[in-house]
Design an enzyme around this catalytic site. Structure first.
Site, PDB file in Angstrom:
ATOM      1  N   ARG B  51      -2.342  -3.020   0.687  1.00 44.75           N
ATOM      2  CA  ARG B  51      -0.984  -2.742   0.213  1.00 44.75           C
ATOM      3  C   ARG B  51      -0.032  -2.868   1.391  1.00 44.75           C
ATOM      4  O   ARG B  51       0.321  -1.876   2.035  1.00 44.75           O
ATOM      5  CB  ARG B  51      -0.935  -1.348  -0.413  1.00 44.75           C
ATOM      6  CG  ARG B  51      -1.596  -1.317  -1.802  1.00 44.75           C
ATOM      7  CD  ARG B  51      -1.903   0.078  -2.241  1.00 44.75           C
ATOM      8  NE  ARG B  51      -2.839   0.705  -1.299  1.00 44.75           N
ATOM      9  CZ  ARG B  51      -3.226   1.961  -1.349  1.00 44.75           C
ATOM     10  NH1 ARG B  51      -2.771   2.759  -2.285  1.00 44.75           N
ATOM     11  NH2 ARG B  51      -4.084   2.426  -0.455  1.00 44.75           N
ATOM     12  N   ASP B  53       3.075  -3.204   3.852  1.00 47.69           N
ATOM     13  CA  ASP B  53       4.387  -2.536   3.914  1.00 47.69           C
ATOM     14  C   ASP B  53       5.529  -3.527   3.708  1.00 47.69           C
ATOM     15  O   ASP B  53       5.348  -4.733   3.854  1.00 47.69           O
ATOM     16  CB  ASP B  53       4.598  -1.927   5.317  1.00 47.69           C
ATOM     17  CG  ASP B  53       3.757  -0.696   5.545  1.00 47.69           C
ATOM     18  OD1 ASP B  53       3.493   0.054   4.583  1.00 47.69           O
ATOM     19  OD2 ASP B  53       3.350  -0.482   6.707  1.00 47.69           O
ATOM     20  N   TYR B 112      -5.729  -9.098  10.680  1.00 45.52           N
ATOM     21  CA  TYR B 112      -4.267  -9.126  10.822  1.00 45.52           C
ATOM     22  C   TYR B 112      -3.893  -9.745  12.169  1.00 45.52           C
ATOM     23  O   TYR B 112      -4.655  -9.681  13.130  1.00 45.52           O
ATOM     24  CB  TYR B 112      -3.698  -7.709  10.810  1.00 45.52           C
ATOM     25  CG  TYR B 112      -3.658  -7.040   9.452  1.00 45.52           C
ATOM     26  CD1 TYR B 112      -2.499  -7.062   8.691  1.00 45.52           C
ATOM     27  CD2 TYR B 112      -4.772  -6.368   8.953  1.00 45.52           C
ATOM     28  CE1 TYR B 112      -2.444  -6.429   7.463  1.00 45.52           C
ATOM     29  CE2 TYR B 112      -4.727  -5.732   7.712  1.00 45.52           C
ATOM     30  CZ  TYR B 112      -3.555  -5.765   6.974  1.00 45.52           C
ATOM     31  OH  TYR B 112      -3.497  -5.147   5.765  1.00 45.52           O
ATOM     32  N   ARG B 199       0.291  -1.143  13.426  1.00 48.00           N
ATOM     33  CA  ARG B 199       1.623  -1.039  14.030  1.00 48.00           C
ATOM     34  C   ARG B 199       1.682   0.112  15.042  1.00 48.00           C
ATOM     35  O   ARG B 199       2.377   0.005  16.068  1.00 48.00           O
ATOM     36  CB  ARG B 199       2.683  -0.879  12.945  1.00 48.00           C
ATOM     37  CG  ARG B 199       2.815  -2.161  12.098  1.00 48.00           C
ATOM     38  CD  ARG B 199       3.603  -1.932  10.825  1.00 48.00           C
ATOM     39  NE  ARG B 199       4.925  -1.416  11.119  1.00 48.00           N
ATOM     40  CZ  ARG B 199       5.743  -0.885  10.202  1.00 48.00           C
ATOM     41  NH1 ARG B 199       5.335  -0.790   8.924  1.00 48.00           N
ATOM     42  NH2 ARG B 199       6.919  -0.446  10.538  1.00 48.00           N
TER      43      ARG B 199
END
Lengths: 253, 253
Positions: B51, B53, B112, B199
């Site tokens: 999911r 951001d 990622y 992050r």
């Protein structure tokens, strides 16, 4: 009056191209109007290494600019990046240009990259940066065909009708076609290029990539010197001006 | 009712994130509304592997969707790419999902990429795709620090306050920091991540890159399990969801 050299990055999307035109905003206008703010409001005339078409991007365009004021190159770079906002034009490096240097005529090598997204699905992340070609391309055949175009030739068959160069003689030093996953990337290097030369070369190589034409065909087109024989002019938005090299390189900051 | 697997590419810029929300357009809504057009107007419920951001991009998000109609995966992909227009969401691959498959819970690995543009000049070409950090970063020190975080740990110090996972235990398989010219690129791989984990890791590694903190510090933050100790949450728009792997991979078309 000091002469400055600038390395520029820009997104060609919102512009009519490098050169000033009546019909819309150019990169040149954005740069010159930003420079005017550091030049007592006087618009300085800039010259670029390559007059990129509307939509063509740059990672390493080089331009020159004469200002009335003596500014350290670092400060000029920072000030221009302040005043070019909010446009997607950024001064990556700046230098005091060497004696007698000219951004366009002193250039000894120019490099470009052309990106084809070769898959069924339309681009989501790279829209406006790639040419979307759905039919499978044989990149190896395109590369083989490209090798037949290297060297010094009359490139009349691959120049635009509007091309203003006196001679169509150019020396193509590098034309590589490589597949990277779903992308077919074409890299081109020469001392200088004719108007639309790379986009016409790409549009012609793609015919070989589809298997519609043989590997020898782009060379036959070259030898014909007839620009009605070449393939389509590939879209501008997939082309990026990568670098310029000079005999005497400015001391970039 | 056939279950389909979809690999999605999207530009996170215009969306509130993957998940449906009251306050704006989500990737999920775009996908489900496109699918409804192939499903007699009935909105199917989709589930995604991650999911993402608001602002986070995807090259290889995977989602599942159950439709009332049996469609060859190639046709479903083409039809969805027609109906998701003009949004920057593209179905790159589609498949009939294997028996018992679930896009989220069957995933065994997720990857990622985080891109930092580390130079003085603001981004022109990659605006909205990179975190612009002007102060020089020591990528080698960041990489060394990252290696101390690999393996199975309680990542409480690096999770968002809003994180809904029951346990903060995660196994980080890869966290690499490499300099590529003006860019510092961080690659992260794990079976699964906590909310904001990458992050927060990037925001912490950057402190090491600046030389403000030593190479051992991110590990000490980890061991503290105290999320007030970590660095800032790095901006979303520089993060891209690259891939998902499954024990039983769908037969992608």
């Amino acid at each position: 009056m000091p002469l400055y050299a600038l390395t520029l990055e820009y997104d060609g999307g919102p512009f009519v191209g490098w050169q000033r035109q009546e019909n819309g905003l150019s990169v040149q206008q954005v740069l010159e109007e930003a420079a005017a703010k550091l030049n007592d409001g006087v618009l300085p005339a800039s010259i670029a290494a390559g007059r990129t078409d509307a939509g063509v991007h740059a990672e390493g365009q080089v331009a020159q600019l004469t200002l009335a004021r003596d500014l350290p190159p670092e400060r000029l770079r920072e000030a221009l990046n302040f005043h070019t906002r909010p446009y997607p034009v950024s001064v990556v490096r700046a230098a005091l240009a060497p004696e007698g240097w000219n951004a366009r005529f002193a250039a000894v090598q120019r490099g470009y990259r052309y990106r084809i997204l070769n898959r069924r699905a339309r681009p989501a992340l790279d829209a406006g940066r790639v040419w979307h070609v759905q039919h499978p391309l044989d990149a190896a055949a395109m590369h083989a065909a490209a090798q037949g175009l290297l060297g010094k030739h009359d490139f009349s068959a691959y120049r635009a009708a509007a091309c203003q160069a006196k001679s169509a003689l150019r020396t193509l030093d590098r034309l590589e076609v490589a597949r990277l996953g779903d992308e077919v990337v074409i890299t081109a290097e020469a001392r200088s290029f004719l108007h639309h030369q790379i986009r016409n070369l790409v549009g012609t190589l793609v015919e070989v990539g589809f298997g519609r034409r043989g590997v020898e065909w782009p060379r036959r087109v070259l030898d014909s010197r007839d620009r009605t024989k070449a393939g389509q002019t590939a879209p501008a938005e997939a082309l990026t001006f990568l670098f310029v090299r000079y005999e005497v390189e400015p001391e970039w900051r």
